[in-house]
Design a protein around this motif. Structure first.
Motif, PDB file in Angstrom:
ATOM      1  N   ALA A 111       1.751  20.923  -0.447  1.00 55.31           N
ATOM      2  CA  ALA A 111       2.899  21.323  -1.225  1.00 55.31           C
ATOM      3  C   ALA A 111       4.177  20.504  -0.668  1.00 55.31           C
ATOM      4  CB  ALA A 111       3.045  23.006  -1.003  1.00 55.31           C
ATOM      5  N   ARG A 112       3.970  20.227   0.638  1.00 60.08           N
ATOM      6  CA  ARG A 112       5.168  19.158   1.036  1.00 60.08           C
ATOM      7  C   ARG A 112       5.262  17.621   0.445  1.00 60.08           C
ATOM      8  NH1 ARG A 112       5.703  20.450   7.478  1.00 60.08           N
ATOM      9  NH2 ARG A 112       6.842  22.590   7.259  1.00 60.08           N
ATOM     10  N   ALA A 113       3.722  17.105   0.272  1.00 61.68           N
ATOM     11  CA  ALA A 113       3.603  15.789  -0.295  1.00 61.68           C
ATOM     12  C   ALA A 113       4.136  15.969  -1.731  1.00 61.68           C
ATOM     13  CB  ALA A 113       2.676  15.506  -0.091  1.00 61.68           C
ATOM     14  N   ALA A 114       3.792  16.929  -2.658  1.00 56.79           N
ATOM     15  CA  ALA A 114       4.113  17.226  -4.045  1.00 56.79           C
ATOM     16  C   ALA A 114       5.692  17.250  -4.066  1.00 56.79           C
ATOM     17  CB  ALA A 114       3.300  18.519  -4.358  1.00 56.79           C
ATOM     18  N   ALA A 115       6.351  17.957  -3.227  1.00 58.74           N
ATOM     19  CA  ALA A 115       7.771  18.005  -3.291  1.00 58.74           C
ATOM     20  C   ALA A 115       8.372  16.770  -2.865  1.00 58.74           C
ATOM     21  CB  ALA A 115       8.224  19.073  -2.181  1.00 58.74           C
ATOM     22  N   ILE A 116       8.066  15.892  -2.105  1.00 63.36           N
ATOM     23  CA  ILE A 116       8.604  14.508  -1.852  1.00 63.36           C
ATOM     24  C   ILE A 116       8.337  13.842  -2.859  1.00 63.36           C
ATOM     25  CG2 ILE A 116       8.159  12.763  -0.202  1.00 63.36           C
ATOM     26  CD1 ILE A 116       7.490  14.639   2.121  1.00 63.36           C
ATOM     27  N   GLU A 117       7.174  13.694  -3.392  1.00 64.07           N
ATOM     28  CA  GLU A 117       6.803  12.901  -4.740  1.00 64.07           C
ATOM     29  C   GLU A 117       7.728  13.174  -5.782  1.00 64.07           C
ATOM     30  OE1 GLU A 117       2.998  12.601  -7.120  1.00 64.07           O
ATOM     31  OE2 GLU A 117       2.379  12.096  -5.171  1.00 64.07           O
ATOM     32  N   ALA A 119      10.636  14.839  -5.610  1.00 64.86           N
ATOM     33  CA  ALA A 119      11.836  14.061  -5.191  1.00 64.86           C
ATOM     34  C   ALA A 119      12.413  12.402  -5.534  1.00 64.86           C
ATOM     35  CB  ALA A 119      12.504  14.649  -3.826  1.00 64.86           C
ATOM     36  N   ALA A 120      11.076  11.808  -5.179  1.00 64.40           N
ATOM     37  CA  ALA A 120      11.258  10.342  -5.142  1.00 64.40           C
ATOM     38  C   ALA A 120      11.168   9.998  -6.674  1.00 64.40           C
ATOM     39  CB  ALA A 120       9.919   9.859  -4.566  1.00 64.40           C
ATOM     40  N   ALA A 121      10.447  10.877  -7.649  1.00 67.92           N
ATOM     41  CA  ALA A 121      10.475  10.321  -9.060  1.00 67.92           C
ATOM     42  C   ALA A 121      11.864  10.647  -9.606  1.00 67.92           C
ATOM     43  CB  ALA A 121       9.391  11.582  -9.608  1.00 67.92           C
ATOM     44  N   ASP A 122      12.466  11.795  -9.279  1.00 70.12           N
ATOM     45  CA  ASP A 122      13.817  12.116  -9.571  1.00 70.12           C
ATOM     46  C   ASP A 122      14.708  11.135  -8.984  1.00 70.12           C
ATOM     47  OD1 ASP A 122      13.024  14.262 -10.788  1.00 70.12           O
ATOM     48  OD2 ASP A 122      13.858  15.613  -9.121  1.00 70.12           O
ATOM     49  N   ASP A 123      14.786  10.402  -8.133  1.00 66.28           N
ATOM     50  CA  ASP A 123      15.486   9.477  -7.366  1.00 66.28           C
ATOM     51  C   ASP A 123      15.231   8.230  -8.352  1.00 66.28           C
ATOM     52  OD1 ASP A 123      16.361  11.008  -5.710  1.00 66.28           O
ATOM     53  OD2 ASP A 123      15.582  10.374  -4.090  1.00 66.28           O
TER      54      ASP A 123
END
Length: 132
Positions: A111-117, A119-123
């Motif tokens: 879940a943490r990895a998916a959230a980071i991914e 957030a990175a896609a949004d950036d």
């Protein structure tokens, strides 16, 4: 329906990475652990069916006070029928808790990895000129 989980609690549950159903198997409460598990899962599904798609673990708690091993075996059988891991623990004594944490960790990490991914896609969106 309406067994008191509360909408505020259920809204909080929506934000979790993994659901751990901590079920008393000791017999001290006079409750049926299988019925308790089914009741909580039914309430989750009634509130938001997608909650049942979350990773779930069953923690058979109070094994240090277990008076009838059949209660634990019945809960294990029900969890297996639902495709859920069931781990015997004693929260008070700490036995089985490390194994429970190990079982939960891959779900939390994913879940943490998916959230980071996400957030990175949004950036990575289009650049926007902003006035200074």
């Amino acid at each position: 329906e309406g067994h008191g989980l509360g909408h505020q609690f259920l809204r909080h549950v929506e934000r979790t990475a993994v659901l751990v159903h901590v079920v008393d198997v000791s017999g001290a409460s006079g409750r049926d652990p299988v019925e308790d598990l089914d009741t909580v899962r039914r309430e989750l599904g009634l509130f938001h069916p997608g909650l049942l798609d979350k990773p779930q673990l069953v923690a058979a708690n109070k094994i240090d006070a277990l008076d009838d091993p059949a209660r634990l075996e019945a809960l294990r059988a029900r969890a297996a029928a639902l495709g859920l891991p069931c781990l015997a623990i004693s929260a008070a004594a700490g036995s089985g808790v490390p194994a429970l944490l190990e079982a939960a960790w891959p779900h939390v990490a994913a879940a943490r990895a998916a959230a980071i991914e996400l957030a990175a896609a949004d950036d990575d969106g289009p650049a926007v000129d902003r006035p200074r």
